[in-house]
Design a protein around this motif. Structure first.
Motif, PDB file in Angstrom:
ATOM      1  N   THR A  53       0.813  -1.217   0.000  1.00 58.64           N
ATOM      2  CA  THR A  53       0.000   0.000   0.000  1.00 58.64           C
ATOM      3  C   THR A  53       0.847   1.268   0.000  1.00 58.64           C
ATOM      4  N   ALA A  54       2.098   1.189   0.439  1.00 54.28           N
ATOM      5  CA  ALA A  54       2.962   2.382   0.455  1.00 54.28           C
ATOM      6  C   ALA A  54       3.265   2.888  -0.942  1.00 54.28           C
ATOM      7  N   LEU A  55       3.155   2.032  -1.943  1.00 55.41           N
ATOM      8  CA  LEU A  55       3.472   2.414  -3.320  1.00 55.41           C
ATOM      9  C   LEU A  55       2.289   3.040  -4.057  1.00 55.41           C
ATOM     10  N   LEU A  56       1.112   3.031  -3.428  1.00 51.85           N
ATOM     11  CA  LEU A  56      -0.080   3.525  -4.109  1.00 51.85           C
ATOM     12  C   LEU A  56      -0.062   5.045  -4.203  1.00 51.85           C
ATOM     13  N   ARG A  57      -0.387   5.544  -5.380  1.00 51.59           N
ATOM     14  CA  ARG A  57      -0.540   6.989  -5.571  1.00 51.59           C
ATOM     15  C   ARG A  57      -2.013   7.384  -5.605  1.00 51.59           C
ATOM     16  N   SER A  58      -2.880   6.419  -5.805  1.00 49.81           N
ATOM     17  CA  SER A  58      -4.310   6.672  -5.891  1.00 49.81           C
ATOM     18  C   SER A  58      -5.039   5.374  -5.577  1.00 49.81           C
ATOM     19  N   LEU A  59      -6.268   5.497  -5.088  1.00 46.66           N
ATOM     20  CA  LEU A  59      -7.057   4.298  -4.840  1.00 46.66           C
ATOM     21  C   LEU A  59      -7.387   3.553  -6.130  1.00 46.66           C
ATOM     22  N   HIS A  60      -7.296   4.226  -7.255  1.00 43.61           N
ATOM     23  CA  HIS A  60      -7.521   3.537  -8.530  1.00 43.61           C
ATOM     24  C   HIS A  60      -6.478   2.440  -8.752  1.00 43.61           C
ATOM     25  N   GLU A  61      -5.326   2.543  -8.084  1.00 41.50           N
ATOM     26  CA  GLU A  61      -4.262   1.550  -8.244  1.00 41.50           C
ATOM     27  C   GLU A  61      -4.409   0.369  -7.285  1.00 41.50           C
ATOM     28  N   TRP A  62      -5.338   0.453  -6.343  1.00 39.06           N
ATOM     29  CA  TRP A  62      -5.490  -0.592  -5.318  1.00 39.06           C
ATOM     30  C   TRP A  62      -5.710  -1.981  -5.920  1.00 39.06           C
ATOM     31  N   PRO A  63      -6.690  -2.183  -6.810  1.00 41.08           N
ATOM     32  CA  PRO A  63      -6.942  -3.545  -7.274  1.00 41.08           C
ATOM     33  C   PRO A  63      -5.735  -4.188  -7.944  1.00 41.08           C
ATOM     34  N   GLU A  64      -5.062  -3.446  -8.827  1.00 33.02           N
ATOM     35  CA  GLU A  64      -3.933  -4.039  -9.537  1.00 33.02           C
ATOM     36  C   GLU A  64      -2.755  -4.292  -8.606  1.00 33.02           C
ATOM     37  N   ALA A  65      -2.553  -3.427  -7.609  1.00 31.24           N
ATOM     38  CA  ALA A  65      -1.475  -3.665  -6.648  1.00 31.24           C
ATOM     39  C   ALA A  65      -1.719  -4.948  -5.858  1.00 31.24           C
ATOM     40  N   ARG A  67      -3.603  -7.508  -6.878  1.00 34.69           N
ATOM     41  CA  ARG A  67      -3.481  -8.649  -7.793  1.00 34.69           C
ATOM     42  C   ARG A  67      -2.014  -8.959  -8.079  1.00 34.69           C
ATOM     43  N   ALA A  68      -1.183  -7.916  -8.176  1.00 35.77           N
ATOM     44  CA  ALA A  68       0.249  -8.148  -8.402  1.00 35.77           C
ATOM     45  C   ALA A  68       0.853  -8.898  -7.214  1.00 35.77           C
ATOM     46  N   ALA A  69       0.445  -8.538  -5.995  1.00 40.35           N
ATOM     47  CA  ALA A  69       0.923  -9.273  -4.823  1.00 40.35           C
ATOM     48  C   ALA A  69       0.453 -10.723  -4.878  1.00 40.35           C
ATOM     49  N   GLY A  70      -0.791 -10.926  -5.296  1.00 42.36           N
ATOM     50  CA  GLY A  70      -1.295 -12.290  -5.425  1.00 42.36           C
ATOM     51  C   GLY A  70      -0.518 -13.099  -6.443  1.00 42.36           C
ATOM     52  N   ARG A  98      -5.847 -14.734  -0.680  1.00 44.53           N
ATOM     53  CA  ARG A  98      -6.178 -13.587   0.175  1.00 44.53           C
ATOM     54  C   ARG A  98      -5.936 -12.264  -0.555  1.00 44.53           C
ATOM     55  N   TRP A  99      -4.824 -12.178  -1.283  1.00 49.98           N
ATOM     56  CA  TRP A  99      -4.518 -10.945  -1.992  1.00 49.98           C
ATOM     57  C   TRP A  99      -5.475 -10.716  -3.150  1.00 49.98           C
ATOM     58  N   PHE A 100      -5.799 -11.767  -3.899  1.00 50.01           N
ATOM     59  CA  PHE A 100      -6.764 -11.621  -4.992  1.00 50.01           C
ATOM     60  C   PHE A 100      -8.124 -11.173  -4.444  1.00 50.01           C
ATOM     61  N   HIS A 101      -8.499 -11.729  -3.304  1.00 54.06           N
ATOM     62  CA  HIS A 101      -9.751 -11.289  -2.685  1.00 54.06           C
ATOM     63  C   HIS A 101      -9.678  -9.819  -2.291  1.00 54.06           C
ATOM     64  N   ALA A 102      -8.549  -9.401  -1.714  1.00 55.18           N
ATOM     65  CA  ALA A 102      -8.398  -8.011  -1.277  1.00 55.18           C
ATOM     66  C   ALA A 102      -8.549  -7.033  -2.435  1.00 55.18           C
ATOM     67  N   ALA A 103      -8.220  -7.472  -3.646  1.00 53.33           N
ATOM     68  CA  ALA A 103      -8.329  -6.592  -4.814  1.00 53.33           C
ATOM     69  C   ALA A 103      -9.754  -6.114  -5.042  1.00 53.33           C
ATOM     70  N   GLY A 104     -10.735  -6.858  -4.550  1.00 53.31           N
ATOM     71  CA  GLY A 104     -12.131  -6.516  -4.797  1.00 53.31           C
ATOM     72  C   GLY A 104     -12.812  -5.752  -3.689  1.00 53.31           C
ATOM     73  N   LEU A 105     -12.064  -5.255  -2.716  1.00 49.92           N
ATOM     74  CA  LEU A 105     -12.680  -4.562  -1.588  1.00 49.92           C
ATOM     75  C   LEU A 105     -13.141  -3.154  -1.932  1.00 49.92           C
ATOM     76  N   LEU A 106     -12.796  -2.670  -3.083  1.00 49.22           N
ATOM     77  CA  LEU A 106     -13.041  -1.287  -3.471  1.00 49.22           C
ATOM     78  C   LEU A 106     -14.128  -1.219  -4.543  1.00 49.22           C
ATOM     79  N   ARG A 111     -15.131  -3.204 -13.341  1.00 51.60           N
ATOM     80  CA  ARG A 111     -15.795  -4.359 -12.733  1.00 51.60           C
ATOM     81  C   ARG A 111     -15.352  -5.671 -13.382  1.00 51.60           C
ATOM     82  N   ALA A 112     -14.928  -5.620 -14.623  1.00 49.05           N
ATOM     83  CA  ALA A 112     -14.433  -6.842 -15.259  1.00 49.05           C
ATOM     84  C   ALA A 112     -13.180  -7.330 -14.547  1.00 49.05           C
ATOM     85  N   ALA A 113     -12.290  -6.395 -14.187  1.00 49.74           N
ATOM     86  CA  ALA A 113     -11.080  -6.773 -13.463  1.00 49.74           C
ATOM     87  C   ALA A 113     -11.431  -7.328 -12.090  1.00 49.74           C
ATOM     88  N   ALA A 114     -12.449  -6.750 -11.452  1.00 47.86           N
ATOM     89  CA  ALA A 114     -12.876  -7.256 -10.143  1.00 47.86           C
ATOM     90  C   ALA A 114     -13.402  -8.683 -10.257  1.00 47.86           C
TER      91      ALA A 114
END
Length: 370
Positions: A53-65, A67-70, A98-106, A111-114
């Motif tokens: 989460t420290a690397l995020l510049r915007s919440l728009h980057e949350w899902p992909e970050a 998924r990348a961890a997953g 767990r990380w893939f699931h976390a990608a969908g909390l937002l 929605r296709a990516a979610a």
């Protein structure tokens, strides 16, 4: 264990939905900190959560970050599996889920990516269980999908349904499943309509007791567990679903509610919640109608079996009346209040989970684990 469903080929058009609040500069750090206890309570490593989460510049980057961890854990899991390191592979697949699931909390606009992330979470969990609990079995129907796990050394055990909430899924509550399994209770961690792997193909169902009834029917036909001893534990909005089931389904012997909503006031809910419900329900009108149904006032007297209400004293969400009210209005309810607990009490697992697992185990008539 069976294959994994695919995302819906035609997700509803929700381009009208105003998600501009995601760009508010104060929301990113607030969202990260608000979800830290939830993430760690779900089993994510707290240090990795900080790094991601420290690397995020915007919440728009949350899902992909997320998924990348997953995917990083998935790569490690594949390597361990190829080398015959079964436990390491299973644990890494579980971390990936767990990380893939976390990608969908937002309530993200993509929605296709979610939907893809939910399928990735489901598949990673399948692979985790293949290594860590090969006896786990897929149980699914048109309105539910889940993994049935049985405790070692207990013949024909009772079974507890673990019901997730608004933006959750069966991959989140590993600790809950583990606590119940350790005490001799089988567990079906499930997704229902609008949840987890089914979120792309269905809308939330206020009459969730119908879903639970079909789940119990499926478990009865499946065999191997005692469906005369069924418990339900619902978390967040899943708490409302659990109470709905307990009020209508006579086969439920005991019910636990964790951070459940007693009632929702649509006009007072924050944009994060209304946007999430609108995405899940498909239209603002359907979301508002769904929120109006989330009211335990008429259900409380009908829950005549044992009921445990778990609440955190720091759980305050605008527009949500907490379920501690339920403890005063259901005939056989008990309240477990953790003053410092937040929503879902991920910051206080030791203060409620062992006690809640013991409570549910005792009401289902299960001997403690070996």
């Amino acid at each position: 264990m069976t294959g994994t469903p695919s995302p819906s080929p035609s997700l509803p058009d929700l381009s009208f939905l105003d998600l501009s609040f995601l760009d508010h500069p104060a929301l990113l750090p607030a969202f990260v900190e608000e979800n830290r206890p939830r993430a760690t309570g779900a089993g994510l490593d707290p240090h990795e959560y900080t790094r991601v989460t420290a690397l995020l510049r915007s919440l728009h980057e949350w899902p992909e970050a997320c998924r990348a961890a997953g995917r990083r854990h998935l790569t490690a899991a594949d390597r361990a599996a190829a080398e015959g390191r079964t436990v390491s592979a299973g644990e890494a697949y579980e971390a990936a889920a767990r990380w893939f699931h976390a990608a969908g909390l937002l309530p993200h606009p993509d929605r296709a990516a979610a939907a893809e992330a939910a399928v990735e979470a489901d598949e990673a969990m399948r692979r985790a269980l293949a290594h860590l609990d090969p006896a786990a079995e897929r149980v699914e129907g048109g309105s539910f999908a889940g993994w049935l796990r049985r405790p070692t050394g207990v013949a024909h055990p009772p079974v507890a349904l673990v019901v997730p909430g608004m933006d959750s899924g069966k991959e989140e509550f590993h600790a809950v499943a583990g606590a119940l399994l350790a005490r001799g209770t089988a567990v079906l961690a499930m997704d229902g309509p609008g949840q987890g792997v089914l979120a792309a193909t269905s809308a939330p169902e206020p009459d969730y007791h119908r879903v639970v009834g079909r789940v119990i029917d499926a478990l009865t036909a499946h065999g191997g567990v005692d469906t005369d001893r069924v418990g339900v534990i619902g978390l967040s909005l899943g708490g409302y679903y659990a109470v709905t089931a307990a009020a209508h389904e006579p086969r439920i012997r005991a019910t636990a509610v964790v951070s459940g909503p007693y009632r929702l006031d649509w006009d007072a809910l924050v944009p994060f919640v209304t946007a999430t419900l609108t995405q899940r329900c498909g239209t603002p009108e359907a979301a508002r109608a769904f929120a109006a149904r989330v009211d335990m006032t008429g259900l409380a007297p009908a829950v005549t079996g044992p009921l445990l209400v778990v609440e955190g004293g720091e759980d305050r969400i605008p527009g949500v009346t907490n379920a501690d009210v339920l403890a005063d209005r259901a005939p056989h309810a008990e309240l477990l209040l953790v003053p410092h607990g937040n929503h879902l009490l991920g910051n206080a697992l030791a203060d409620w989970l062992p006690a809640a697992a013991d409570w549910l185990t005792a009401r289902l008539g299960t001997p403690s684990a070996r």
